[in-house]
Motif scaffolding. Sequence first.
Motif, PDB file in Angstrom:
ATOM      1  N   ASP A 119      41.058  37.282  47.644  1.00 37.82           N
ATOM      2  CA  ASP A 119      42.430  36.797  47.450  1.00 37.82           C
ATOM      3  C   ASP A 119      43.036  37.288  46.134  1.00 37.82           C
ATOM      4  O   ASP A 119      43.858  36.618  45.514  1.00 37.82           O
ATOM      5  CB  ASP A 119      42.490  35.280  47.550  1.00 37.82           C
ATOM      6  CG  ASP A 119      41.569  34.590  46.554  1.00 37.82           C
ATOM      7  OD1 ASP A 119      40.778  35.278  45.849  1.00 37.82           O
ATOM      8  OD2 ASP A 119      41.624  33.351  46.460  1.00 37.82           O
ATOM      9  N   LEU A 120      42.650  38.488  45.735  1.00 40.44           N
ATOM     10  CA  LEU A 120      43.133  39.109  44.505  1.00 40.44           C
ATOM     11  C   LEU A 120      44.661  39.054  44.397  1.00 40.44           C
ATOM     12  O   LEU A 120      45.369  39.289  45.367  1.00 40.44           O
ATOM     13  CB  LEU A 120      42.708  40.589  44.480  1.00 40.44           C
ATOM     14  CG  LEU A 120      43.281  41.455  43.359  1.00 40.44           C
ATOM     15  CD1 LEU A 120      42.594  41.136  42.043  1.00 40.44           C
ATOM     16  CD2 LEU A 120      43.119  42.931  43.712  1.00 40.44           C
ATOM     17  N   LEU A 131      38.987  36.499  30.421  1.00 38.85           N
ATOM     18  CA  LEU A 131      40.173  37.321  30.402  1.00 38.85           C
ATOM     19  C   LEU A 131      39.817  38.622  29.692  1.00 38.85           C
ATOM     20  O   LEU A 131      39.211  38.602  28.622  1.00 38.85           O
ATOM     21  CB  LEU A 131      41.289  36.599  29.656  1.00 38.85           C
ATOM     22  CG  LEU A 131      42.651  37.270  29.582  1.00 38.85           C
ATOM     23  CD1 LEU A 131      43.239  37.461  30.974  1.00 38.85           C
ATOM     24  CD2 LEU A 131      43.582  36.442  28.719  1.00 38.85           C
ATOM     25  N   VAL A 132      40.175  39.753  30.303  1.00 39.64           N
ATOM     26  CA  VAL A 132      39.858  41.069  29.754  1.00 39.64           C
ATOM     27  C   VAL A 132      41.154  41.850  29.554  1.00 39.64           C
ATOM     28  O   VAL A 132      42.027  41.850  30.424  1.00 39.64           O
ATOM     29  CB  VAL A 132      38.933  41.856  30.708  1.00 39.64           C
ATOM     30  CG1 VAL A 132      38.769  43.295  30.256  1.00 39.64           C
ATOM     31  CG2 VAL A 132      37.585  41.166  30.835  1.00 39.64           C
ATOM     32  N   ARG A 160      42.749  41.799  33.194  1.00 37.38           N
ATOM     33  CA  ARG A 160      42.014  41.325  34.367  1.00 37.38           C
ATOM     34  C   ARG A 160      41.467  39.934  34.105  1.00 37.38           C
ATOM     35  O   ARG A 160      41.069  39.616  32.982  1.00 37.38           O
ATOM     36  CB  ARG A 160      40.863  42.265  34.708  1.00 37.38           C
ATOM     37  CG  ARG A 160      41.300  43.560  35.333  1.00 37.38           C
ATOM     38  CD  ARG A 160      40.129  44.328  35.909  1.00 37.38           C
ATOM     39  NE  ARG A 160      39.519  45.193  34.935  1.00 37.38           N
ATOM     40  CZ  ARG A 160      39.816  46.488  34.766  1.00 37.38           C
ATOM     41  NH1 ARG A 160      40.725  47.057  35.523  1.00 37.38           N
ATOM     42  NH2 ARG A 160      39.192  47.206  33.866  1.00 37.38           N
ATOM     43  N   VAL A 161      41.426  39.153  35.162  1.00 43.90           N
ATOM     44  CA  VAL A 161      40.818  37.832  35.108  1.00 43.90           C
ATOM     45  C   VAL A 161      39.563  37.873  35.972  1.00 43.90           C
ATOM     46  O   VAL A 161      39.635  38.136  37.172  1.00 43.90           O
ATOM     47  CB  VAL A 161      41.773  36.731  35.617  1.00 43.90           C
ATOM     48  CG1 VAL A 161      41.095  35.366  35.548  1.00 43.90           C
ATOM     49  CG2 VAL A 161      43.075  36.743  34.821  1.00 43.90           C
ATOM     50  N   ILE A 195      36.897  39.915  40.136  1.00 47.09           N
ATOM     51  CA  ILE A 195      38.251  39.982  39.592  1.00 47.09           C
ATOM     52  C   ILE A 195      39.155  39.194  40.534  1.00 47.09           C
ATOM     53  O   ILE A 195      39.243  39.508  41.722  1.00 47.09           O
ATOM     54  CB  ILE A 195      38.743  41.433  39.499  1.00 47.09           C
ATOM     55  CG1 ILE A 195      37.827  42.247  38.599  1.00 47.09           C
ATOM     56  CG2 ILE A 195      40.191  41.477  38.993  1.00 47.09           C
ATOM     57  CD1 ILE A 195      38.008  43.744  38.739  1.00 47.09           C
ATOM     58  N   VAL A 196      39.830  38.178  39.997  1.00 48.17           N
ATOM     59  CA  VAL A 196      40.707  37.349  40.821  1.00 48.17           C
ATOM     60  C   VAL A 196      42.180  37.651  40.568  1.00 48.17           C
ATOM     61  O   VAL A 196      43.036  37.272  41.361  1.00 48.17           O
ATOM     62  CB  VAL A 196      40.434  35.841  40.625  1.00 48.17           C
ATOM     63  CG1 VAL A 196      39.016  35.493  41.075  1.00 48.17           C
ATOM     64  CG2 VAL A 196      40.669  35.412  39.185  1.00 48.17           C
TER      65      VAL A 196
END
Length: 126
Positions: free
Chosen positions: A32-33, A78-79, A102-103, A113-114
């Motif tokens: 569900d990105l 968190l990136v 990215r999360v 990764i969401v």
Amino acid sequence: MTEAFIRDLEAQLRTAQLEGDVAVLDRLIADDLLFAGPDGALVTKAQDLTAYRDKVLRITAHQPQELRLRCVRDDVYLVSLRVRVSGTYAGTPFSSLGRYTRVWADDADGWRIVGGQVGMVPENAN
């Protein structure tokens, strides 16, 4: 989790993008990105995997310049990654300097990764 673990996931993602490894990308990206591309349009996991599978998107160079991490809570990181990426999209060559956010979240399927987004960085920006 530790920052080293998330850095390793980022390295796995980088390698999978360079190799067009759809199986690894499938494992690292949540079903569900929510991801916004540089034009602001949302891209689904299915669209991303199809682009790699059909070789519409080919990454030939991926040169990280800066990677920052923030632990939001034990199961969410968190990136922020500043990176130069080159390749082709639908046969058209590209090379750009971008900033990915990215999360990463840990769920029943493991760390994935969401969400995230990418924006272009001007060449003279810090």
